[in-house]
Design an enzyme around this catalytic site. Structure first.
Site, PDB file in Angstrom:
ATOM      1  N   GLY A 153     -81.384 -31.197  95.470  1.00  0.00           N
ATOM      2  CA  GLY A 153     -81.002 -31.894  97.544  1.00  0.00           C
ATOM      3  C   GLY A 153     -82.098 -32.913  97.984  1.00  0.00           C
ATOM      4  CB  CYS A 154     -82.566 -34.771 100.005  1.00  0.00           C
ATOM      5  SG  CYS A 154     -80.888 -35.077 100.162  1.00  0.00           S
TER       6      CYS A 154
END
Lengths: 413, 105
Positions: free
Chosen positions: B103-104
């Site tokens: 993810g980020c």
């Protein structure tokens, strides 16, 4: 004949890169051209304050070329596409720029139209964003008229610029409605696709605790599928609903439009995939990306662009000399988080180390992950530093590119 | 490191049950993994996503986010949520035997 470095984007990252490069090379060694489509350099950290009447919109915008060294060329034009094979940037009006080195610094673009209903009925009336200047101004007027009800702050999905800004908005909204004397009539909800208030566990706990203290309801793992502006509902993809009278939505982000039109340049979302440490494109050694435009697992924040700048300029120099790149970015980010009532907290982290408590940059510095008035003053002072120190590409005294380890307390959950 | 047993084979998983070594995953494990996620039967559409995820992981070293999946897998985000109701990126990654998507920030 000197080399030509073309920098796409005259925002935070592009401007400081141009100015740093200009100081490194004289005119005969390198020609430096910056391209952007308008003349409005926006101080983006100021957007947060506009809805609450704490910043004047016209104070946040300055001329783009005026922030550049006089020996940097500025070209104002729309970017059509980059031809990576020919090393040519095509601009509107048939202008072509040939480059030896290309730096992509065109940031992130807001994509509100990609979420069903977000820009439909109610957009600009009870559904807003503060992530651009017109949106922040509309929201300011709406807050002035608001006399109570459900206010929802929602992050549609990641990645977004400045991931702490929506949290800051929630904290400031609590302060704002208290100051207006209507806090008891306002229900505040913070809605996020993450499983906590923030990505990293220690900071998520601290920031989640602050939301709780301020009476802000937290709704997690909510990926925005649809906005029903008429009915006042946010609907997630897994069909949960959050009702609102006023919604503040951070829309989906993507890269600049031309990236999608430039074969081989960007990823699925239009960000430019580069090596997380060297900032170089994996297939095109003469192409680099910096700041929000880069498809990295670092925060999309001005501080990141600043810390990347030193590494980027060094590596461009190595590339032009035909030497292996040896400067390495560590993912360093540093953010003041405004928490209302003239306080702020500070977080400092990188790829490997999550935001931790302690002090910055050393044991006697500003408190980390803890509210203080000093951090609020730091956040206010930052605006001056932005125009006069960061954009000219100068460092901040005592603060280097790499994240300082000294002064941080490692904690276990 | 914990292990779990699928299709009669013990495999290393992380604390949340994601495979840590995608090479140990075999297709027969998917049905049991899916049942643990509350998915009764894997349809062709599920398999489209599972195979896409494994190919993406092999190429990128991480599973994609829901948004990227919706743009690239040929299955819309809406349908992804119908197929994998509890959060497609994570649930499908678990069934496909790849580590938790990064993810980020």
């Amino acid at each position: 004949m000197g080399k030509h470095i073309v920098i796409l984007g005259g925002g935070t990252a592009g401007t400081m890169t141009a100015n740093r490069l200009r100081r490194t090379y004289d005119r005969h060694e390198c020609r430096i051209t910056v391209v952007d489509q308008d003349d409005d350099h926006l101080y983006q950290p100021g957007l947060l304050f506009v809805p609450f009447g704490l910043a004047q919109p016209h104070h946040l915008v300055r001329s783009r070329p005026r922030q550049l060294d006089a020996a940097v060329d500025y070209k104002q034009a729309r970017i059509e596409r980059v031809d990576l094979d020919a090393r040519v940037v095509h601009l509107a009006g048939g202008i072509r720029l040939t480059y030896d080195v290309l730096v992509v610094a065109t940031g992130a673009t807001l994509l509100p139209e990609e979420t069903e209903g977000l820009t439909g009925p109610g957009w600009g009336e009870k559904v807003f964003t503060f992530y651009d200047l017109p949106g922040a101004v509309y929201l300011h007027h709406a807050l002035e008229r608001f006399d109570g009800g459900r206010v929802v702050i929602d992050v549609a999905d990641l990645p977004v610029k400045c991931p702490v800004a929506p949290l800051e908005f929630a904290f400031l909204a609590d302060w704002y409605f208290q100051r207006c004397g209507i806090r008891d009539k306002v229900h505040l909800t913070y809605v996020t696709p993450l499983d906590g208030a923030f990505t990293k566990p220690v900071a998520a706990k601290a920031l989640g605790g602050l939301l709780k203290d301020k009476g802000v309801e937290l709704v997690t793992e909510f990926t925005l599928g649809e906005v029903d502006g008429v009915g006042g509902r946010l609907v997630s993809y897994d069909e949960r609903e959050v009702p609102f009278d006023l919604a503040v939505v951070v829309p989906l982000h993507g890269g600049a439009e031309y990236v999608g039109r430039s074969e081989g340049l960007g990823d699925e979302l239009g960000f430019v995939p580069v090596d997380p440490h060297s900032l170089q494109h994996p297939d095109r050694p003469e192409v680099f990306a910096i700041g929000d435009a880069a498809g990295l697992s670092a925060s999309k924040a001005g501080s990141v662009a600043h810390f990347e700048g030193e590494v980027l300029v060094h590596n461009i120099g190595r590339f032009l000399d035909g030497k292996p790149l040896d400067a390495s970015f560590d993912g360093h980010a540093n953010c003041f988080v405004e928490t209302g009532f003239h306080k702020a907290l500070l977080i400092d982290f990188n790829y490997a180390t999550e935001p931790l408590p302690g002090h910055f940059p050393t044991a006697v510095g500003l408190p980390l992950l803890k509210e203080s008035h000093a951090n609020h003053l730091g956040k206010l002072a930052f605006e001056w530093l932005y125009w006069h120190s960061l954009l000219p590409g100068r460092g901040l005294p005592g603060i280097g590119s790499a994240m300082p380890e000294h002064g941080k307390h490692h904690v276990s959950d | 490191m914990p292990t779990a047993t699928y299709a009669g084979t013990a495999v290393p998983v992380d604390d949340e049950g994601f495979f840590t070594d995608p090479g140990r995953w075999t297709e027969p494990m998917a049905e049991q993994l899916a049942r643990e996620q509350g998915i009764g039967e894997l349809t062709d559409r599920h398999w489209t996503v599972i195979r896409f995820l494994r190919a993406q992981y092999a190429a990128q070293g991480t599973g994609p986010t829901v948004r990227v999946l919706g743009k690239t897998s040929g299955v819309s985000v809406k349908e992804l949520y119908q197929l994998f109701p509890k959060g497609p990126a994570k649930t499908a990654a678990k069934i496909a035997g790849i580590p938790k998507p990064r993810g980020c920030i």
